[in-house]
Design a protein around this motif. Structure first.
Motif, PDB file in Angstrom:
ATOM      1  N   ALA A 130       0.839  -1.201   0.000  1.00  0.00           N
ATOM      2  CA  ALA A 130       0.000   0.000   0.000  1.00  0.00           C
ATOM      3  C   ALA A 130       0.874   1.251   0.000  1.00  0.00           C
ATOM      4  O   ALA A 130       0.612   2.217  -0.730  1.00  0.00           O
ATOM      5  CB  ALA A 130      -0.928  -0.007   1.212  1.00  0.00           C
ATOM      6  N   HIS A 131       1.927   1.226   0.796  1.00  0.00           N
ATOM      7  CA  HIS A 131       2.864   2.359   0.834  1.00  0.00           C
ATOM      8  C   HIS A 131       3.510   2.568  -0.539  1.00  0.00           C
ATOM      9  O   HIS A 131       3.601   3.704  -1.033  1.00  0.00           O
ATOM     10  CB  HIS A 131       3.928   2.126   1.904  1.00  0.00           C
ATOM     11  CG  HIS A 131       4.959   3.197   1.959  1.00  0.00           C
ATOM     12  ND1 HIS A 131       4.729   4.408   2.566  1.00  0.00           N
ATOM     13  CD2 HIS A 131       6.227   3.248   1.455  1.00  0.00           C
ATOM     14  CE1 HIS A 131       5.810   5.168   2.428  1.00  0.00           C
ATOM     15  NE2 HIS A 131       6.733   4.482   1.770  1.00  0.00           N
ATOM     16  N   LEU A 132       3.959   1.479  -1.146  1.00  0.00           N
ATOM     17  CA  LEU A 132       4.599   1.580  -2.465  1.00  0.00           C
ATOM     18  C   LEU A 132       3.609   2.031  -3.548  1.00  0.00           C
ATOM     19  O   LEU A 132       3.985   2.773  -4.459  1.00  0.00           O
ATOM     20  CB  LEU A 132       5.236   0.244  -2.856  1.00  0.00           C
ATOM     21  CG  LEU A 132       6.455  -0.179  -2.034  1.00  0.00           C
ATOM     22  CD1 LEU A 132       6.894  -1.594  -2.412  1.00  0.00           C
ATOM     23  CD2 LEU A 132       7.601   0.789  -2.212  1.00  0.00           C
ATOM     24  N   LEU A 133       2.386   1.604  -3.462  1.00  0.00           N
ATOM     25  CA  LEU A 133       1.373   2.015  -4.443  1.00  0.00           C
ATOM     26  C   LEU A 133       1.165   3.527  -4.425  1.00  0.00           C
ATOM     27  O   LEU A 133       0.990   4.151  -5.461  1.00  0.00           O
ATOM     28  CB  LEU A 133       0.032   1.313  -4.167  1.00  0.00           C
ATOM     29  CG  LEU A 133      -0.065  -0.139  -4.586  1.00  0.00           C
ATOM     30  CD1 LEU A 133      -1.290  -0.802  -3.955  1.00  0.00           C
ATOM     31  CD2 LEU A 133      -0.113  -0.267  -6.107  1.00  0.00           C
ATOM     32  N   TYR A 170      -6.961   1.091  -4.752  1.00  0.00           N
ATOM     33  CA  TYR A 170      -6.290   1.728  -3.616  1.00  0.00           C
ATOM     34  C   TYR A 170      -5.407   2.879  -4.095  1.00  0.00           C
ATOM     35  O   TYR A 170      -5.427   3.960  -3.525  1.00  0.00           O
ATOM     36  CB  TYR A 170      -5.435   0.698  -2.869  1.00  0.00           C
ATOM     37  CG  TYR A 170      -4.831   1.230  -1.603  1.00  0.00           C
ATOM     38  CD1 TYR A 170      -5.537   1.191  -0.406  1.00  0.00           C
ATOM     39  CD2 TYR A 170      -3.537   1.777  -1.576  1.00  0.00           C
ATOM     40  CE1 TYR A 170      -4.992   1.682   0.772  1.00  0.00           C
ATOM     41  CE2 TYR A 170      -2.985   2.278  -0.419  1.00  0.00           C
ATOM     42  CZ  TYR A 170      -3.729   2.228   0.762  1.00  0.00           C
ATOM     43  OH  TYR A 170      -3.187   2.727   1.916  1.00  0.00           O
ATOM     44  N   ARG A 171      -4.657   2.648  -5.151  1.00  0.00           N
ATOM     45  CA  ARG A 171      -3.778   3.673  -5.703  1.00  0.00           C
ATOM     46  C   ARG A 171      -4.579   4.900  -6.136  1.00  0.00           C
ATOM     47  O   ARG A 171      -4.209   6.037  -5.856  1.00  0.00           O
ATOM     48  CB  ARG A 171      -2.957   3.118  -6.862  1.00  0.00           C
ATOM     49  CG  ARG A 171      -1.988   4.127  -7.451  1.00  0.00           C
ATOM     50  CD  ARG A 171      -1.124   3.491  -8.504  1.00  0.00           C
ATOM     51  NE  ARG A 171       0.174   3.196  -7.924  1.00  0.00           N
ATOM     52  CZ  ARG A 171       1.097   2.432  -8.504  1.00  0.00           C
ATOM     53  NH1 ARG A 171       0.868   1.853  -9.664  1.00  0.00           N
ATOM     54  NH2 ARG A 171       2.249   2.225  -7.912  1.00  0.00           N
ATOM     55  N   ARG A 172      -5.716   4.684  -6.814  1.00  0.00           N
ATOM     56  CA  ARG A 172      -6.565   5.795  -7.267  1.00  0.00           C
ATOM     57  C   ARG A 172      -7.151   6.561  -6.083  1.00  0.00           C
ATOM     58  O   ARG A 172      -7.225   7.786  -6.096  1.00  0.00           O
ATOM     59  CB  ARG A 172      -7.690   5.270  -8.158  1.00  0.00           C
ATOM     60  CG  ARG A 172      -7.257   5.010  -9.593  1.00  0.00           C
ATOM     61  CD  ARG A 172      -8.439   4.834 -10.519  1.00  0.00           C
ATOM     62  NE  ARG A 172      -9.333   3.731 -10.149  1.00  0.00           N
ATOM     63  CZ  ARG A 172      -9.154   2.465 -10.517  1.00  0.00           C
ATOM     64  NH1 ARG A 172      -8.128   2.131 -11.275  1.00  0.00           N
ATOM     65  NH2 ARG A 172     -10.010   1.532 -10.136  1.00  0.00           N
ATOM     66  N   GLN A 173      -7.599   5.841  -5.065  1.00  0.00           N
ATOM     67  CA  GLN A 173      -8.227   6.474  -3.896  1.00  0.00           C
ATOM     68  C   GLN A 173      -7.249   7.364  -3.135  1.00  0.00           C
ATOM     69  O   GLN A 173      -7.612   8.416  -2.640  1.00  0.00           O
ATOM     70  CB  GLN A 173      -8.726   5.423  -2.894  1.00  0.00           C
ATOM     71  CG  GLN A 173      -9.960   4.689  -3.326  1.00  0.00           C
ATOM     72  CD  GLN A 173     -10.277   3.549  -2.341  1.00  0.00           C
ATOM     73  OE1 GLN A 173      -9.623   3.373  -1.325  1.00  0.00           O
ATOM     74  NE2 GLN A 173     -11.313   2.766  -2.683  1.00  0.00           N
ATOM     75  N   GLU A 174      -6.004   6.930  -3.027  1.00  0.00           N
ATOM     76  CA  GLU A 174      -5.022   7.632  -2.202  1.00  0.00           C
ATOM     77  C   GLU A 174      -4.302   8.763  -2.924  1.00  0.00           C
ATOM     78  O   GLU A 174      -3.534   9.488  -2.322  1.00  0.00           O
ATOM     79  CB  GLU A 174      -3.993   6.630  -1.654  1.00  0.00           C
ATOM     80  CG  GLU A 174      -4.608   5.585  -0.743  1.00  0.00           C
ATOM     81  CD  GLU A 174      -5.244   6.169   0.514  1.00  0.00           C
ATOM     82  OE1 GLU A 174      -4.686   7.100   1.108  1.00  0.00           O
ATOM     83  OE2 GLU A 174      -6.334   5.681   0.883  1.00  0.00           O
TER      84      GLU A 174
END
Length: 175
Positions: A130-133, A170-174
């Motif tokens: 998640a951090h890397l994304l 997840y990438r799009r949301q963050e």
């Protein structure tokens, strides 16, 4: 009190201690050590009292330690998982690192953390992913292998289980 030590009842830990005259060792009521003869046992309600009587703490149940006797072992396992999450780890690898059997490790770990070493490792890997994304431009597949997953399908399944969304969502949301 005798019945409580025979049944290894944890609910009575810290309420009294069992001291064995022949070995000069005292334990918690929940200690899993071999049970002594009833005539060799004395009971104490205070740890200072039992130590003043000349008994030493059991090395198995560690009654002098206020927290669980397995806390250090669990800290060691979690540190190992955090430091080696990128590697292909089996329960046997982890058990070898801490020096106990895989069965015993899984049982203790689950007892102390309410999850298995495998699910704990998955959460670490998903957190790193998640951090890397969010903070890199790496492709999802690169992240999958970088954080230690062996296949994209297990990565996607674990990621969705922990975050309730896919890696790309997840990438799009963050962002």
């Amino acid at each position: 009190m005798w019945e409580k030590i025979i049944s290894c009842d944890q609910t009575y830990d810290e309420l009294f201690f069992t001291a064995v005259k022949t070995t000069k060792i005292y334990c918690r009521p929940s200690c899993k050590s071999r049970k002594p003869k009833k005539i060799n046992v004395t009971f104490y309600h205070d740890i200072k009292e039992v130590e003043a009587a000349g008994f030493r703490a059991c090395k198995r149940c560690k009654p002098e330690v206020e927290h669980s006797p397995h806390t250090e072992l669990i800290k060691n396992v979690t540190a190992f998982l955090v430091n080696h999450y990128k590697q292909k780890l089996t329960l046997q690898n982890i058990a070898d690192h801490v020096g106990i059997s895989p069965f015993h490790l899984e049982r203790l770990f689950q007892q102390e953390t309410a999850e298995t070493p495998r699910t704990y490792l998955e959460k670490i890997r998903v957190d790193k992913a998640a951090h890397l994304l969010v903070h890199t431009d790496l492709k999802t597949l690169e992240i999958c292998y970088d954080v230690g997953f062996q296949s994209p399908s297990s990565f996607y399944k674990s990621f969705r289980k922990v975050t309730n969304c896919s890696p790309s969502e997840y990438r799009r949301q963050e962002q």
